[in-house]
Design a protein around this motif. Structure first.
Motif, PDB file in Angstrom:
ATOM      1  N   ASN A 240       0.859  -1.185   0.000  1.00 37.78           N
ATOM      2  CA  ASN A 240       0.000   0.000   0.000  1.00 37.78           C
ATOM      3  C   ASN A 240       0.897   1.238   0.000  1.00 37.78           C
ATOM      4  O   ASN A 240       0.931   2.018   0.939  1.00 37.78           O
ATOM      5  CB  ASN A 240      -0.906  -0.027   1.239  1.00 37.78           C
ATOM      6  N   ASN A 241       1.659   1.370  -1.074  1.00 40.74           N
ATOM      7  CA  ASN A 241       2.646   2.451  -1.191  1.00 40.74           C
ATOM      8  C   ASN A 241       3.035   2.591  -2.664  1.00 40.74           C
ATOM      9  O   ASN A 241       2.241   2.252  -3.530  1.00 40.74           O
ATOM     10  CB  ASN A 241       3.869   2.156  -0.291  1.00 40.74           C
ATOM     11  N   ASN A 242       4.249   3.051  -2.927  1.00 35.18           N
ATOM     12  CA  ASN A 242       4.657   3.216  -4.322  1.00 35.18           C
ATOM     13  C   ASN A 242       5.256   1.932  -4.889  1.00 35.18           C
ATOM     14  O   ASN A 242       6.159   1.968  -5.726  1.00 35.18           O
ATOM     15  CB  ASN A 242       5.635   4.383  -4.481  1.00 35.18           C
ATOM     16  N   THR A 243       4.698   0.793  -4.478  1.00 34.69           N
ATOM     17  CA  THR A 243       5.009  -0.497  -5.079  1.00 34.69           C
ATOM     18  C   THR A 243       4.084  -0.725  -6.260  1.00 34.69           C
ATOM     19  O   THR A 243       2.872  -0.495  -6.169  1.00 34.69           O
ATOM     20  CB  THR A 243       4.823  -1.639  -4.055  1.00 34.69           C
ATOM     21  N   ARG A 244       4.628  -1.195  -7.341  1.00 30.39           N
ATOM     22  CA  ARG A 244       3.795  -1.533  -8.493  1.00 30.39           C
ATOM     23  C   ARG A 244       2.933  -2.748  -8.140  1.00 30.39           C
ATOM     24  O   ARG A 244       3.403  -3.727  -7.574  1.00 30.39           O
ATOM     25  CB  ARG A 244       4.687  -1.871  -9.686  1.00 30.39           C
ATOM     26  N   VAL A 245       1.658  -2.691  -8.512  1.00 32.78           N
ATOM     27  CA  VAL A 245       0.722  -3.767  -8.237  1.00 32.78           C
ATOM     28  C   VAL A 245       0.359  -4.456  -9.545  1.00 32.78           C
ATOM     29  O   VAL A 245      -0.105  -3.807 -10.482  1.00 32.78           O
ATOM     30  CB  VAL A 245      -0.550  -3.236  -7.547  1.00 32.78           C
TER      31      VAL A 245
END
Length: 419
Positions: A240-245
């Protein structure tokens, strides 16, 4: 590590920290939250899967360190700074740096006791893009037993060594966060076709359906054993951050637990999950469900939110996709009919809209074509929450400035429509 190498990394870290203090990060974060929570203000833009071998302008990506560990850190920092400078889309830069826990046996490529045997052809020796011929290792039901249950362990010494080195380099500049895995790419058929070949599987959907069901069921069973071990070892970290999903953009949302304190020991319910079945592009909705999605759901049902799809066109499969628990984002690839998907998605899902990257190859980049492509997506998706994701950039004809310009055009078109 030599002192001059440490000093170079520290200077890059200072530049990253300075970028992270820009107010654009907060604005972009809010854009992603609004979009992922289904009350989009304007579509965020994300650029990924870049042909980095063609990007080096004015030596901005030229590595100056020699130590292998330092070179990995240097490359990561240089890429992030480069993106922010030339084609940021709506990226967010953190005032910290992750130190991932070293996990053994957790990657699908080698977790199941059988790895691909492949022959490759590489046209551009500087590129990571290769054509592959997979040598078949699974031909029938007797071969399914070759897929073993994974055994996951944490390499505590390597983890401790990495953390100590990174704290030595960055500790008084950037917070170094020891973290687990920020989600996992779960795509049974992306893995299995490396062992079976593509064409035989598509024939076997008709000729040997029970074998195909048993094969994907065995892969899912083994994957769930891997999940159990990740849970026991506390290896999940919040995405729930700037990680690519999935194959889309960032995972920022108010619908999952806040990421603070969830760099280890997060539960799957606090994460995004994902799935896809790219080789099923021309398979019917019913067969897609029977031979893939029904099994994929056994994995995805553990997660708080889910992303589905990649390059396969999904506009005519919305009826089965709606059966996915906690589905939030759906890939709208370049082969997807945006208007048709938008009518089915309504306000219930985020469409992850992907312009074709072919515009950059063969000397064919034209600004008006790029503008028309983005405008068409925006017009046909009105009333929906969308993100625009440019990916699969195998080449830009060694003209990175075209990619920088595309970034500007996309923002111009979004501002024209949304203000």
């Amino acid at each position: 590590m030599r002192q001059e190498e440490i000093q170079l990394l520290r200077e890059l870290a200072k530049e990253k920290l300075q970028i992270s203090m820009d107010e654009k990060n907060l604005e972009n974060r809010e854009l992603w939250i609004c979009t992922n929570d289904l009350h989009m203000k304007k579509p965020p833009v994300y650029i990924d899967e870049i042909c980095w071998n063609e990007m080096n302008v004015d030596q901005e990506l030229t590595l100056q360190t020699e130590d292998e560990f330092c070179r990995k850190l240097e490359l990561e920092l240089r890429k992030e700074i480069y993106l922010w400078k030339h084609m940021p889309g709506n990226m967010v830069v953190n005032p910290y740096i992750d130190c991932p826990v070293t996990v053994r046996g957790g990657e699908f490529d080698d977790a199941f006791g059988i790895s691909e045997s492949v022959t490759t052809v590489q046209a551009d020796k500087t590129s990571a893009i290769k054509s592959r011929h997979f040598n078949i290792q699974i031909r029938g039901e007797k071969d399914i037993e070759k897929i073993m249950d994974p055994v996951v362990t944490v390499d505590e010494k390597d983890t401790s060594d990495k953390l100590e080195k990174m704290q030595t380099i960055f500790g008084d500049i950037l917070d170094v966060r020891l973290c687990g895995e920020r989600g996992k790419w779960f795509t049974p058929w992306d893995y299995l076709i490396r062992l079976t070949g593509v064409e035989p599987v598509l024939y076997d959907l008709i000729e040997r359906p029970e074998y195909i069901k048993a094969l994907v069921r065995r892969f899912t069973d083994a994957s769930l054993k891997l999940m159990e071990q990740y849970n026991e070892l506390g290896l999940w970290a919040s995405n729930n951050n700037n990680t690519r999903v999935g194959s889309g953009g960032y995972g920022y949302t108010d619908m999952l637990a806040a990421p603070e304190g969830l760099d280890r020991n997060a539960s799957a319910k606090q994460l995004w999950g994902c799935g896809n079945a790219q080789i099923f592009s021309t398979v019917s909705e019913e067969m897609h469900w029977e031979f893939s999605l029904e099994e994929e759901i056994r994995w995805m049902s553990h997660f708080g939110l889910n992303y589905y799809g990649c390059c396969e066109p999904l506009h005519y499969k919305m009826n089965i996709l709606k059966k996915i628990p906690n589905l939030r984002k759906i890939s709208a690839s370049p082969w997807c009919r945006i208007r048709q998907m938008a009518e089915m998605a309504g306000k219930d899902y985020v469409m992850s809209c992907k312009p074709s990257p072919a515009i950059f190859s063969g000397g064919s980049f034209h600004e008006e074509t790029a503008r028309r492509d983005v405008r068409k997506i925006l017009e046909e998706s009105q009333g929906c929450s969308i993100e625009i994701v440019l990916k699969d950039l195998s080449t830009v004809d060694y003209k990175p400035q075209n990619l920088w310009r595309w970034n500007e055009i996309a923002r111009e078109e979004i501002d024209r429509m949304y203000g």
